[in-house]
Scaffold this motif. Sequence first.
Motif, PDB file in Angstrom:
ATOM      1  N   UNK A   1     -23.810  -2.639  24.231  1.00  0.00           N
ATOM      2  CA  UNK A   1     -23.740  -1.341  23.569  1.00  0.00           C
ATOM      3  C   UNK A   1     -22.282  -0.962  23.350  1.00  0.00           C
ATOM      4  N   UNK A   2     -21.978  -0.448  22.141  1.00  0.00           N
ATOM      5  CA  UNK A   2     -20.617  -0.069  21.798  1.00  0.00           C
ATOM      6  C   UNK A   2     -20.627   1.235  21.023  1.00  0.00           C
ATOM      7  N   UNK A   3     -19.605   2.032  21.260  1.00  0.00           N
ATOM      8  CA  UNK A   3     -19.379   3.263  20.503  1.00  0.00           C
ATOM      9  C   UNK A   3     -17.952   3.233  19.974  1.00  0.00           C
ATOM     10  N   UNK A   4     -17.770   3.647  18.718  1.00  0.00           N
ATOM     11  CA  UNK A   4     -16.431   3.657  18.137  1.00  0.00           C
ATOM     12  C   UNK A   4     -16.226   4.930  17.329  1.00  0.00           C
ATOM     13  N   UNK A   5     -14.975   5.298  17.230  1.00  0.00           N
ATOM     14  CA  UNK A   5     -14.571   6.390  16.351  1.00  0.00           C
ATOM     15  C   UNK A   5     -13.298   5.964  15.635  1.00  0.00           C
ATOM     16  N   UNK A   6     -13.209   6.276  14.337  1.00  0.00           N
ATOM     17  CA  UNK A   6     -12.093   5.815  13.520  1.00  0.00           C
ATOM     18  C   UNK A   6     -11.490   6.975  12.744  1.00  0.00           C
ATOM     19  N   UNK A   7     -10.173   6.919  12.608  1.00  0.00           N
ATOM     20  CA  UNK A   7      -9.436   7.882  11.795  1.00  0.00           C
ATOM     21  C   UNK A   7      -8.642   7.096  10.756  1.00  0.00           C
ATOM     22  N   UNK A   8      -9.141   7.039   9.544  1.00  0.00           N
ATOM     23  CA  UNK A   8      -8.434   6.359   8.462  1.00  0.00           C
ATOM     24  C   UNK A   8      -7.535   7.349   7.727  1.00  0.00           C
ATOM     25  N   UNK A   9      -6.339   6.935   7.404  1.00  0.00           N
ATOM     26  CA  UNK A   9      -5.427   7.813   6.665  1.00  0.00           C
ATOM     27  C   UNK A   9      -4.531   6.982   5.761  1.00  0.00           C
ATOM     28  N   UNK A  10      -3.871   7.663   4.839  1.00  0.00           N
ATOM     29  CA  UNK A  10      -3.052   7.009   3.815  1.00  0.00           C
ATOM     30  C   UNK A  10      -3.872   6.069   2.941  1.00  0.00           C
ATOM     31  N   UNK A  11      -5.142   6.413   2.727  1.00  0.00           N
ATOM     32  CA  UNK A  11      -5.988   5.592   1.878  1.00  0.00           C
ATOM     33  C   UNK A  11      -5.533   5.720   0.425  1.00  0.00           C
ATOM     34  N   UNK A  12      -5.608   4.615  -0.308  1.00  0.00           N
ATOM     35  CA  UNK A  12      -5.078   4.552  -1.671  1.00  0.00           C
ATOM     36  C   UNK A  12      -6.159   4.888  -2.692  1.00  0.00           C
ATOM     37  N   UNK A  13      -5.789   5.728  -3.643  1.00  0.00           N
ATOM     38  CA  UNK A  13      -6.701   6.092  -4.713  1.00  0.00           C
ATOM     39  C   UNK A  13      -5.939   6.756  -5.845  1.00  0.00           C
ATOM     40  N   UNK A  14      -6.685   7.210  -6.855  1.00  0.00           N
ATOM     41  CA  UNK A  14      -6.075   7.867  -8.003  1.00  0.00           C
ATOM     42  C   UNK A  14      -5.708   9.306  -7.672  1.00  0.00           C
ATOM     43  N   UNK A  15      -4.532   9.719  -8.109  1.00  0.00           N
ATOM     44  CA  UNK A  15      -4.125  11.113  -8.002  1.00  0.00           C
ATOM     45  C   UNK A  15      -3.750  11.594  -9.401  1.00  0.00           C
ATOM     46  N   UNK A  16      -4.193  12.800  -9.723  1.00  0.00           N
ATOM     47  CA  UNK A  16      -3.935  13.368 -11.047  1.00  0.00           C
ATOM     48  C   UNK A  16      -2.765  14.340 -10.960  1.00  0.00           C
ATOM     49  N   UNK A  17      -1.842  14.244 -11.918  1.00  0.00           N
ATOM     50  CA  UNK A  17      -0.624  15.050 -11.921  1.00  0.00           C
ATOM     51  C   UNK A  17      -0.525  15.785 -13.254  1.00  0.00           C
ATOM     52  N   UNK A  18       0.403  16.751 -13.369  1.00  0.00           N
ATOM     53  CA  UNK A  18       0.601  17.427 -14.663  1.00  0.00           C
ATOM     54  C   UNK A  18       1.105  16.500 -15.764  1.00  0.00           C
ATOM     55  N   UNK A  19       1.531  15.282 -15.400  1.00  0.00           N
ATOM     56  CA  UNK A  19       1.944  14.323 -16.427  1.00  0.00           C
ATOM     57  C   UNK A  19       3.428  14.088 -16.517  1.00  0.00           C
ATOM     58  N   UNK A  20       4.213  14.579 -15.551  1.00  0.00           N
ATOM     59  CA  UNK A  20       5.641  14.305 -15.590  1.00  0.00           C
ATOM     60  C   UNK A  20       5.878  12.798 -15.531  1.00  0.00           C
ATOM     61  N   UNK A  21       6.759  12.304 -16.351  1.00  0.00           N
ATOM     62  CA  UNK A  21       7.045  10.884 -16.386  1.00  0.00           C
ATOM     63  C   UNK A  21       6.143  10.112 -17.306  1.00  0.00           C
ATOM     64  N   UNK A  22       5.108  10.743 -17.834  1.00  0.00           N
ATOM     65  CA  UNK A  22       4.259  10.065 -18.799  1.00  0.00           C
ATOM     66  C   UNK A  22       2.937   9.577 -18.261  1.00  0.00           C
ATOM     67  N   UNK A  23       2.629   9.822 -16.978  1.00  0.00           N
ATOM     68  CA  UNK A  23       1.356   9.389 -16.401  1.00  0.00           C
ATOM     69  C   UNK A  23       0.598  10.585 -15.847  1.00  0.00           C
ATOM     70  N   UNK A  24      -0.652  10.726 -16.261  1.00  0.00           N
ATOM     71  CA  UNK A  24      -1.496  11.786 -15.734  1.00  0.00           C
ATOM     72  C   UNK A  24      -2.180  11.333 -14.454  1.00  0.00           C
TER      73      UNK A  24
END
Length: 585
Positions: A274-297
Motif C-alpha cells: 500500500x502506498x500514498x503519495x501527494x505531488x505539487x507540480x509547478x512551473x508547468x509549460x503552456x500557452x500564455x496570452x499577452x497584449x501582443x507586445x513584440x508581435x506575439x499574442x
Amino acid sequence: SNQAEAYRAGVIPEDATIAENNPLLYTDPSDPDQLPVTILPEGGIYNRSDYTMRGVDFRSTVTYNTSIDDIHIMNFFGGLETGSIDRGKTWFCGWGYQYDNGGTPFYDPKAFKQGKEENTNYYTNELTYSRNVAFFASGTYSYKGKYTLNGTGRYEGSNKLGRSRSARWLPTWNVSGAWLAHEESWFKDIFGSTLSYATLKSSYSLTADSGPSFVTNSQVVYKSNTPWRPTAEVSESGIVIEDLENRDLTYEKKHEFNVGTDLGFLDNKINVEANYYTRQNFDLIGLIYTPGEGGQIAKYANVASMQSQGVELTISTKNIKTKEFSWNTDFIFSNAINRITELDSRSNVIQLVSGSGYALQGYPVRALFSIPFAGLNDEGLPTFTNQDGVHTVTDINFQEFEKLGFLKSEGPTDPTITGSLGNTLSWKGLMLNVFVTYSFGNKVRLDPVFAAHYSDLTSMPTEFKNRWVLPGEEALTTIPVIASKRQSQRYSSLSYAYNAYNYSTERVADGGFVRLKELSLSYDIPKTLIQPLNISSMQLKLQATNLFLLYSDKKLNGQDPEFFNSGGVSTPVPKQFTLTLRMGI
C-alpha cells in the motif's frame, strides 16, 4: 494514379468546361485569358520524407561499497553524463515521376514556375540539435539491514531551456528511508506466523522535466523563408521571428512525498503493498496570452501549478496450494485525483467542451465541460442555455473567453480509479488465467455525429431512429430532427445548433468500464509422451485478448470508452486469438 490524372483532367482529353473548374490546373498570371494548363503532362508525383538521428552519449561513473562489521553498510555512487542528439528531416516532391518507365522524371518547367508564384517549396531540410549534461551522486546507509537511508542528487542542464543560470541549470534530489520491521528481534515474538514481514518506507523528492519537445523558445527562434511575390521573376530570401525569446523558460518541476508499507501474512500467503503519495507540480509549460507586445499574442511559458494525490494498493494471495492444484489471485487498485491550482492562461468554449478535455483553474487536468442542453423545441431543433443565460437555438459563442460560468463541469476525462483482477488456476499440466481490468471516475464525449446537413455518403448511428419526426415528440426524445431546407433558410447559423448539441450535456457518457482483458489456457504435455521424440518440453497455449466489456455505460452504444480520438471515443479494440506451440529440444 487517380491524383496524377486529376492534375490532367480537362486538358487530357481536352474539355474547356472541366479545365476552367479544375483547381489543380495552372493559369499563367501573365496571361489570364489563356485556358488552364497542366503542370503534370506525364507521370506521377514522387513524395519522400527522410528522418535521421545521430546521438552521442558519454557516461562515467564511480562506485564505492563498504561495511563495518556487517553492521554499518554503505554504498556510494556518482558520475557524469553528456548527450547530444542531431535530428534531421528532409522532404522532397518530384513532379513527373514515370513509375512505368524506370522512374525517369518527365518534369514541366511550369511546375517550378507555379511553385515560385505560390511561394511553395519543392524540398525542405530541417535540423535540430539537443545538448544535455548532468552530474549525479547517490549514497545509501543501512544499519544491520533494519534501517536504510538513501539520498540522491542530480545537477543537469539543457540547451533547450533559458539562458539564465537559474533556468537552464537545475539541481534535483531525493531522500528516502525504509524500516524492515521483520528484522527486529521482537517481531516474531509478537506476531508469530500471522505477520510474515513488514516494511515501512517513505521518500520526498524534487524532480523535473524539460517540458514538451516542441517548446523551444528559450532563445529567439528565427525562421528563414521566401516572401511571396506576385511574379516568379522577383524573388528573395528573408528571415522572420517565429518565437520571441523567453530567457526564463525553465524545467517543469515536481515535489513529491510518498509513504507506504509492504506486509506479508500467514507465511506470505497474503502479500499487501500500500502506498500514498501527494505531488505539487509547478512551473508547468503552456500557452500564455499577452497584449501582443513584440508581435506575439500567444507564446509558451511556465504558466501553471497543480496538486495531486493518490493511493495504490496491491494484494496478492495464494488461495489454495496442494501438490497438484493451486489458485493465485492478484488485485490492483489505484485512485488518483488532481486539481489545477494556478493557470496564467485562458481557454475558450470550444476548447473546454472538446472530447480530449482542457485546462481551467480550480478543476482537474483535462477536465470536460458541456453546453447546457435545454431540450428540443416544437420544430425538433436543439435548444441551449447560452453564455448570457438565454435559451437559444443558434446564439452560442464558441470563441467566448470570459463568460464561461454557464458551462457544466462534467468531470475529468482521465479515470480516477484504475486497476485489475487476475486469477491463475493450475492443475497438473493445465493452467487457466483470467485477467480483468477496470477503470472509473471519468467522462467521455460521444462521437459528434450530428450536423445541420447530411449527404448520401453520411453513415448514421442507430440512435437516429429515435430522432424527432412529428410535433409533440420533443417530450419523448432528445435526438434532434434532420433539418429541412426551410429550417436551414430560416436559421442562418443552424450549424451552430447541431455543433452545440454535439458538445452539450446530452452527449456525455460515463467512462467507467470493466473489461475481460485476457483469457488463456495452457497445457504442458507430459514428458513421458515427448521424451521418445527427443523433446525436453512442449506446451500448447490458447490465448484470447479483449474479448468483451463486462460493464460500460449504455449511452456509449458500442463505442469503446478506453480509446479516444479527436471527436470522442473510437471503435472497439479488436479481439485477438492466439494459438502457441512451444517446444524445447
